[in-house]
Structure formats: C-alpha cells, structure tokens
Write a protein that holds these residues in place. Sequence first.
Motif, PDB file in Angstrom:
ATOM      1  N   VAL A  58      19.016  61.201  60.478  1.00  0.00           N
ATOM      2  CA  VAL A  58      18.471  61.349  59.127  1.00  0.00           C
ATOM      3  C   VAL A  58      16.954  61.411  59.201  1.00  0.00           C
ATOM      4  N   LEU A  59      16.355  62.061  58.216  1.00  0.00           N
ATOM      5  CA  LEU A  59      14.904  62.076  58.087  1.00  0.00           C
ATOM      6  C   LEU A  59      14.440  60.736  57.525  1.00  0.00           C
ATOM      7  N   THR A  60      13.178  60.455  57.674  1.00  0.00           N
ATOM      8  CA  THR A  60      12.627  59.183  57.223  1.00  0.00           C
ATOM      9  C   THR A  60      12.765  59.006  55.713  1.00  0.00           C
ATOM     10  N   GLU A  61      12.804  57.767  55.318  1.00  0.00           N
ATOM     11  CA  GLU A  61      12.902  57.431  53.892  1.00  0.00           C
ATOM     12  C   GLU A  61      11.724  58.044  53.142  1.00  0.00           C
ATOM     13  N   GLY A  62      11.997  58.647  52.004  1.00  0.00           N
ATOM     14  CA  GLY A  62      10.963  59.271  51.198  1.00  0.00           C
ATOM     15  C   GLY A  62      10.717  60.733  51.522  1.00  0.00           C
ATOM     16  N   HIS A  63      11.275  61.235  52.611  1.00  0.00           N
ATOM     17  CA  HIS A  63      11.103  62.653  52.947  1.00  0.00           C
ATOM     18  C   HIS A  63      11.834  63.473  51.885  1.00  0.00           C
ATOM     19  N   PRO A  64      11.192  64.507  51.306  1.00  0.00           N
ATOM     20  CA  PRO A  64      11.829  65.263  50.221  1.00  0.00           C
ATOM     21  C   PRO A  64      13.148  65.924  50.613  1.00  0.00           C
ATOM     22  N   VAL A  65      13.296  66.367  51.854  1.00  0.00           N
ATOM     23  CA  VAL A  65      14.556  66.990  52.275  1.00  0.00           C
ATOM     24  C   VAL A  65      15.655  65.926  52.370  1.00  0.00           C
ATOM     25  N   PHE A  77      22.128  58.134  45.767  1.00  0.00           N
ATOM     26  CA  PHE A  77      20.681  57.981  45.781  1.00  0.00           C
ATOM     27  C   PHE A  77      20.280  57.449  47.149  1.00  0.00           C
ATOM     28  N   PRO A  78      19.135  57.845  47.653  1.00  0.00           N
ATOM     29  CA  PRO A  78      18.703  57.367  48.973  1.00  0.00           C
ATOM     30  C   PRO A  78      18.714  55.854  49.113  1.00  0.00           C
ATOM     31  N   HIS A  79      18.323  55.131  48.063  1.00  0.00           N
ATOM     32  CA  HIS A  79      18.305  53.671  48.178  1.00  0.00           C
ATOM     33  C   HIS A  79      19.719  53.101  48.338  1.00  0.00           C
ATOM     34  N   GLN A  80      20.735  53.764  47.789  1.00  0.00           N
ATOM     35  CA  GLN A  80      22.118  53.300  47.960  1.00  0.00           C
ATOM     36  C   GLN A  80      22.537  53.426  49.421  1.00  0.00           C
ATOM     37  N   LEU A  81      22.163  54.531  50.037  1.00  0.00           N
ATOM     38  CA  LEU A  81      22.486  54.740  51.437  1.00  0.00           C
ATOM     39  C   LEU A  81      21.763  53.706  52.301  1.00  0.00           C
ATOM     40  N   GLN A  82      20.502  53.470  51.999  1.00  0.00           N
ATOM     41  CA  GLN A  82      19.728  52.478  52.755  1.00  0.00           C
ATOM     42  C   GLN A  82      20.356  51.095  52.621  1.00  0.00           C
ATOM     43  N   LEU A  83      20.830  50.739  51.435  1.00  0.00           N
ATOM     44  CA  LEU A  83      21.485  49.437  51.252  1.00  0.00           C
ATOM     45  C   LEU A  83      22.743  49.319  52.103  1.00  0.00           C
ATOM     46  N   ALA A  84      23.518  50.390  52.194  1.00  0.00           N
ATOM     47  CA  ALA A  84      24.724  50.378  53.017  1.00  0.00           C
ATOM     48  C   ALA A  84      24.364  50.169  54.489  1.00  0.00           C
ATOM     49  N   TRP A  85      23.315  50.858  54.948  1.00  0.00           N
ATOM     50  CA  TRP A  85      22.887  50.691  56.344  1.00  0.00           C
ATOM     51  C   TRP A  85      22.389  49.274  56.602  1.00  0.00           C
ATOM     52  N   ASP A  86      21.563  48.766  55.692  1.00  0.00           N
ATOM     53  CA  ASP A  86      21.021  47.415  55.851  1.00  0.00           C
ATOM     54  C   ASP A  86      22.137  46.378  55.884  1.00  0.00           C
ATOM     55  N   ARG A  87      23.107  46.528  54.994  1.00  0.00           N
ATOM     56  CA  ARG A  87      24.238  45.593  54.936  1.00  0.00           C
ATOM     57  C   ARG A  87      24.998  45.577  56.258  1.00  0.00           C
ATOM     58  N   ALA A  88      25.273  46.765  56.798  1.00  0.00           N
ATOM     59  CA  ALA A  88      26.016  46.855  58.058  1.00  0.00           C
ATOM     60  C   ALA A  88      25.231  46.242  59.215  1.00  0.00           C
ATOM     61  N   VAL A  89      23.939  46.520  59.281  1.00  0.00           N
ATOM     62  CA  VAL A  89      23.109  46.002  60.369  1.00  0.00           C
ATOM     63  C   VAL A  89      22.975  44.484  60.269  1.00  0.00           C
ATOM     64  N   PHE A  90      22.648  43.974  59.090  1.00  0.00           N
ATOM     65  CA  PHE A  90      22.412  42.545  58.935  1.00  0.00           C
ATOM     66  C   PHE A  90      23.687  41.716  59.046  1.00  0.00           C
ATOM     67  N   SER A  91      24.834  42.311  58.735  1.00  0.00           N
ATOM     68  CA  SER A  91      26.099  41.582  58.866  1.00  0.00           C
ATOM     69  C   SER A  91      26.650  41.681  60.284  1.00  0.00           C
ATOM     70  N   ARG A  99      16.791  57.786  63.048  1.00  0.00           N
ATOM     71  CA  ARG A  99      15.776  58.397  62.182  1.00  0.00           C
ATOM     72  C   ARG A  99      14.900  59.343  62.979  1.00  0.00           C
ATOM     73  N   VAL A 100      14.560  60.455  62.335  1.00  0.00           N
ATOM     74  CA  VAL A 100      13.637  61.424  62.918  1.00  0.00           C
ATOM     75  C   VAL A 100      12.515  61.684  61.926  1.00  0.00           C
ATOM     76  N   GLY A 101      11.375  62.120  62.421  1.00  0.00           N
ATOM     77  CA  GLY A 101      10.211  62.262  61.569  1.00  0.00           C
ATOM     78  C   GLY A 101      10.012  63.619  60.926  1.00  0.00           C
ATOM     79  N   SER A 102      10.727  64.636  61.415  1.00  0.00           N
ATOM     80  CA  SER A 102      10.522  65.982  60.877  1.00  0.00           C
ATOM     81  C   SER A 102      11.795  66.801  61.041  1.00  0.00           C
ATOM     82  N   GLN A 103      11.833  67.930  60.338  1.00  0.00           N
ATOM     83  CA  GLN A 103      12.980  68.826  60.493  1.00  0.00           C
ATOM     84  C   GLN A 103      13.003  69.446  61.892  1.00  0.00           C
ATOM     85  N   ALA A 104      11.839  69.684  62.470  1.00  0.00           N
ATOM     86  CA  ALA A 104      11.789  70.227  63.834  1.00  0.00           C
ATOM     87  C   ALA A 104      12.430  69.247  64.811  1.00  0.00           C
ATOM     88  N   GLU A 105      12.131  67.962  64.650  1.00  0.00           N
ATOM     89  CA  GLU A 105      12.736  66.947  65.505  1.00  0.00           C
ATOM     90  C   GLU A 105      14.238  66.833  65.218  1.00  0.00           C
TER      91      GLU A 105
END
Length: 135
Positions: A58-65, A77-91, A99-105
């Motif tokens: 996935v591209l970084t949080e806040g990236h328009p794409v 919504f992006p924040h919903q996806l982030q919450l799911a990831w955080d929940r899985a990691v923290f549990s 995460r990647v920084g650009s579409q080229a990457e």
Amino acid sequence: MLAWALFSSAQALAEQEPVYLVAHPGVGTEAISRDAVRAMFAMRQRHWPDGTSARVFVLTEGHPVHERFVKGRLDAFPHQLQLAWDRAVFSGTGQSPHRVGSQAEMHERVATTPGALGYLTREYLDERVQIIAIE
C-alpha cells in the motif's frame, strides 16, 4: 485566475482517474470479488484463491492514490483500514501490509515480488504487472 482554473481542472481530472488493482504476473487470478479484495487489504485473507501467499503493498497514509483506491475500490475510508491493521498488529493476530512511498516503488515491488498485490494509476501500468478485475 486562469491559471487557478486550469490547475483546478487538472486536479479534478486526476482525482477521477481510475486506480487499478494490480498483481505480480505470476498470480493465477484474473478477477476477484470485492469482498476478497477487502479481506486481502484488511490482512484477514493471506492467500490468493489458488493458494498462493499474498503480499500486500500500500502507499503511505495520506497519499491521494491510496485514498482514492480505498474509497473507490474497497468502499471504505483509509482510517478504517488503518484501524484494522493496528488492531491485528497490537493484538498479535496479524500484520500490516508493506508500505511504499511512491507509485514507482509500488510498481517495482509488485512486479518483482511473487504473490504481490497493490494498486496503480494508468501511467504506471505495463507488462510487468497484471491488472486484476474486481467483480
């Protein structure tokens, strides 16, 4: 004033440009259900339908794409996806995507990683990645 109008028109056009679901060309899937795509990006489904391990990028949080893909293709919504990831990691029950920084990457990582899944706009598509239809 004319420059602002041209910029606004170009920005609106860019925001309407579709974002494509892409995979490593070795993935044996040409189409996948929206529910399966949502599960893969939420990191709940870790394999392609043929059993191949999925590597989600996935591209970084806040990236328009990233925002356009999540809202337009995953109906979330992006924040919903982030919450799911955080929940899985923290549990301790799962992990977050790579995460990647650009579409080229993103293009390079999907093209060279077996089982990879990501998303790109048209300008980054070529024969090194496979477009996956969302049913």
